[in-house]
Design a protein around this motif. Structure first.
Motif, PDB file in Angstrom:
ATOM      1  N   TYR A   1     -69.672 -39.254 -74.597  1.00  0.00           N
ATOM      2  CA  TYR A   1     -69.996 -40.586 -74.080  1.00  0.00           C
ATOM      3  C   TYR A   1     -69.032 -41.646 -74.629  1.00  0.00           C
ATOM      4  CZ  TYR A   1     -73.084 -44.518 -72.794  1.00  0.00           C
ATOM      5  OH  TYR A   1     -73.606 -45.653 -72.256  1.00  0.00           O
ATOM      6  N   TYR A   2     -68.582 -41.425 -75.865  1.00  0.00           N
ATOM      7  CA  TYR A   2     -67.701 -42.406 -76.508  1.00  0.00           C
ATOM      8  C   TYR A   2     -66.235 -41.994 -76.483  1.00  0.00           C
ATOM      9  CZ  TYR A   2     -72.244 -43.969 -77.960  1.00  0.00           C
ATOM     10  OH  TYR A   2     -73.550 -44.378 -77.942  1.00  0.00           O
ATOM     11  N   ASN A   3     -65.965 -40.871 -75.832  1.00  0.00           N
ATOM     12  CA  ASN A   3     -64.568 -40.461 -75.653  1.00  0.00           C
ATOM     13  C   ASN A   3     -63.926 -41.206 -74.486  1.00  0.00           C
ATOM     14  OD1 ASN A   3     -62.269 -38.610 -76.215  1.00  0.00           O
ATOM     15  ND2 ASN A   3     -62.735 -37.853 -74.159  1.00  0.00           N
ATOM     16  N   THR A   4     -64.749 -41.871 -73.707  1.00  0.00           N
ATOM     17  CA  THR A   4     -64.253 -42.641 -72.572  1.00  0.00           C
ATOM     18  C   THR A   4     -64.644 -44.098 -72.775  1.00  0.00           C
ATOM     19  OG1 THR A   4     -64.601 -40.717 -71.168  1.00  0.00           O
ATOM     20  CG2 THR A   4     -64.246 -42.808 -70.055  1.00  0.00           C
ATOM     21  N   ASN A   5     -63.662 -44.982 -72.629  1.00  0.00           N
ATOM     22  CA  ASN A   5     -63.911 -46.402 -72.846  1.00  0.00           C
ATOM     23  C   ASN A   5     -63.147 -47.222 -71.817  1.00  0.00           C
ATOM     24  OD1 ASN A   5     -65.371 -46.693 -75.723  1.00  0.00           O
ATOM     25  ND2 ASN A   5     -63.986 -44.958 -75.783  1.00  0.00           N
ATOM     26  N   GLY A   6     -63.636 -48.444 -71.621  1.00  0.00           N
ATOM     27  CA  GLY A   6     -62.982 -49.328 -70.674  1.00  0.00           C
ATOM     28  C   GLY A   6     -61.551 -49.611 -71.114  1.00  0.00           C
ATOM     29  N   GLN A   7     -60.646 -49.558 -70.139  1.00  0.00           N
ATOM     30  CA  GLN A   7     -59.230 -49.844 -70.414  1.00  0.00           C
ATOM     31  C   GLN A   7     -58.635 -50.674 -69.283  1.00  0.00           C
ATOM     32  OE1 GLN A   7     -57.117 -46.043 -71.318  1.00  0.00           O
ATOM     33  NE2 GLN A   7     -56.542 -47.083 -73.200  1.00  0.00           N
ATOM     34  N   CYS A   8     -57.509 -51.284 -69.572  1.00  0.00           N
ATOM     35  CA  CYS A   8     -56.750 -51.943 -68.513  1.00  0.00           C
ATOM     36  C   CYS A   8     -55.824 -50.899 -67.884  1.00  0.00           C
ATOM     37  CB  CYS A   8     -55.972 -53.141 -69.057  1.00  0.00           C
ATOM     38  SG  CYS A   8     -54.586 -52.701 -70.131  1.00  0.00           S
ATOM     39  N   ILE A   9     -55.345 -51.204 -66.705  1.00  0.00           N
ATOM     40  CA  ILE A   9     -54.470 -50.258 -65.992  1.00  0.00           C
ATOM     41  C   ILE A   9     -53.181 -50.025 -66.772  1.00  0.00           C
ATOM     42  CG2 ILE A   9     -53.015 -50.003 -63.918  1.00  0.00           C
ATOM     43  CD1 ILE A   9     -55.290 -51.275 -62.322  1.00  0.00           C
ATOM     44  N   ARG A  10     -52.670 -51.084 -67.376  1.00  0.00           N
ATOM     45  CA  ARG A  10     -51.417 -50.964 -68.121  1.00  0.00           C
ATOM     46  C   ARG A  10     -51.530 -49.909 -69.223  1.00  0.00           C
ATOM     47  NH1 ARG A  10     -49.977 -53.707 -72.773  1.00  0.00           N
ATOM     48  NH2 ARG A  10     -47.753 -53.651 -73.235  1.00  0.00           N
ATOM     49  N   CYS A  11     -52.562 -50.012 -70.040  1.00  0.00           N
ATOM     50  CA  CYS A  11     -52.736 -49.046 -71.134  1.00  0.00           C
ATOM     51  C   CYS A  11     -53.059 -47.650 -70.609  1.00  0.00           C
ATOM     52  CB  CYS A  11     -53.838 -49.505 -72.086  1.00  0.00           C
ATOM     53  SG  CYS A  11     -53.357 -50.910 -73.104  1.00  0.00           S
ATOM     54  N   ASN A  12     -53.977 -47.577 -69.663  1.00  0.00           N
ATOM     55  CA  ASN A  12     -54.437 -46.266 -69.195  1.00  0.00           C
ATOM     56  C   ASN A  12     -53.364 -45.528 -68.402  1.00  0.00           C
ATOM     57  OD1 ASN A  12     -56.352 -44.193 -68.827  1.00  0.00           O
ATOM     58  ND2 ASN A  12     -56.980 -45.029 -66.859  1.00  0.00           N
ATOM     59  N   MET A  13     -52.701 -46.233 -67.505  1.00  0.00           N
ATOM     60  CA  MET A  13     -51.757 -45.559 -66.608  1.00  0.00           C
ATOM     61  C   MET A  13     -50.322 -45.627 -67.122  1.00  0.00           C
ATOM     62  SD  MET A  13     -53.805 -44.658 -63.994  1.00  0.00           S
ATOM     63  CE  MET A  13     -52.844 -44.520 -62.499  1.00  0.00           C
ATOM     64  N   PHE A  14     -49.857 -46.825 -67.417  1.00  0.00           N
ATOM     65  CA  PHE A  14     -48.426 -46.994 -67.706  1.00  0.00           C
ATOM     66  C   PHE A  14     -48.071 -46.674 -69.155  1.00  0.00           C
ATOM     67  CE2 PHE A  14     -49.359 -49.861 -64.100  1.00  0.00           C
ATOM     68  CZ  PHE A  14     -48.691 -49.123 -63.132  1.00  0.00           C
ATOM     69  N   LEU A  15     -49.036 -46.776 -70.040  1.00  0.00           N
ATOM     70  CA  LEU A  15     -48.778 -46.431 -71.440  1.00  0.00           C
ATOM     71  C   LEU A  15     -49.475 -45.122 -71.822  1.00  0.00           C
ATOM     72  CD1 LEU A  15     -49.112 -49.993 -73.046  1.00  0.00           C
ATOM     73  CD2 LEU A  15     -47.019 -48.800 -72.371  1.00  0.00           C
ATOM     74  N   SER A  16     -49.812 -44.329 -70.810  1.00  0.00           N
ATOM     75  CA  SER A  16     -50.432 -43.006 -71.019  1.00  0.00           C
ATOM     76  C   SER A  16     -51.636 -43.049 -71.959  1.00  0.00           C
ATOM     77  CB  SER A  16     -49.396 -42.010 -71.560  1.00  0.00           C
ATOM     78  OG  SER A  16     -48.294 -41.942 -70.703  1.00  0.00           O
ATOM     79  N   GLY A  17     -52.416 -44.091 -71.836  1.00  0.00           N
ATOM     80  CA  GLY A  17     -53.621 -44.209 -72.663  1.00  0.00           C
ATOM     81  C   GLY A  17     -53.431 -45.138 -73.856  1.00  0.00           C
TER      82      GLY A  17
END
Ligand SMILES: [Zn+2]
Length: 130
Positions: free
Chosen positions: A68-84
Motif C-alpha cells: 500500500y505504501y510502495n505506491t505514492n502520488g508523483q508528478c509526471i516529471r518524476c515518475n516518467m521523465f526521471l524514472s521515478g
C-alpha cells in the motif's frame, strides 16, 4: 453446444489491469494534498518505489499491506521523465513513513520479488477500491 453457457470469466490480465487502475486512482486521491513524494509538485500519477514489473507483489495492496505504501502520488516529471526520481522518492518515504518502515519495505522487496496474483485476490482489490 451447451445448453447452459457458463458466465465467461474475466481474463486474469484484464483483472490485473483493472485492479491497478482502481488502486492507482485511490493513491492519487489519498496523496493529492501531500504533493509528489519525490519533489512536492502536484500529484498527477501514482508512482511505484519498487517497480511493479520486478516486484509484482508490491504493485498494489490493501491498506494493511506494505504494498500500500510502495505506491505514492508523483508528478509526471518524476515518475516518467526521471524514472521515478528514486533517490528523492526514498527521502520522501523516510520523511512520510520513517526510516524503519522504508527498510522493512526494502527487505520485503528483496525477499519477495515476484508474486502471482490469484483471481480472488484481484477481485478483492477491485472491490475494495471501487
Ligand atoms: Zn515530482
Amino acid at each position: 453446444m451447451k445448453n447452459s453457457p457458463k458466465k465467461k470469466l474475466t481474463p486474469l490480465p484484464k483483472l490485473l489491469k483493472k485492479a491497478q487502475e482502481k488502486f492507482n486512482a485511490h493513491v492519487r486521491e489519498r496523496d493529492k494534498d501531500f504533493g509528489c513524494i519525490s519533489c512536492g509538485a502536484e500529484v498527477q500519477q501514482a508512482g511505484h518505489y519498487h517497480s511493479q514489473g520486478q516486484h509484482s507483489g508490491l504493485r498494489f495492496g490493501l491498506p494493511d499491506s506494505l504494498a500500500y505504501y510502495n505506491t505514492n502520488g508523483q508528478c509526471i516529471r518524476c515518475n516518467m521523465f526521471l524514472s521515478g526520481n528514486l533517490i528523492r522518492y526514498r527521502l520522501g518515504l523516510v520523511s512520510r513513513y520513517g526510516e524503519d518502515f522504508v527498510k522493512e519495505l526494502e527487505e520485503y522487496a528483496l525477499e519477495n520479488p515476484l508474486k502471482k496474483w490469484t483471481r480472488s485476490e484481484l477481485e478483492e482489490i477491485i472491490n475494495y477500491y471501487k
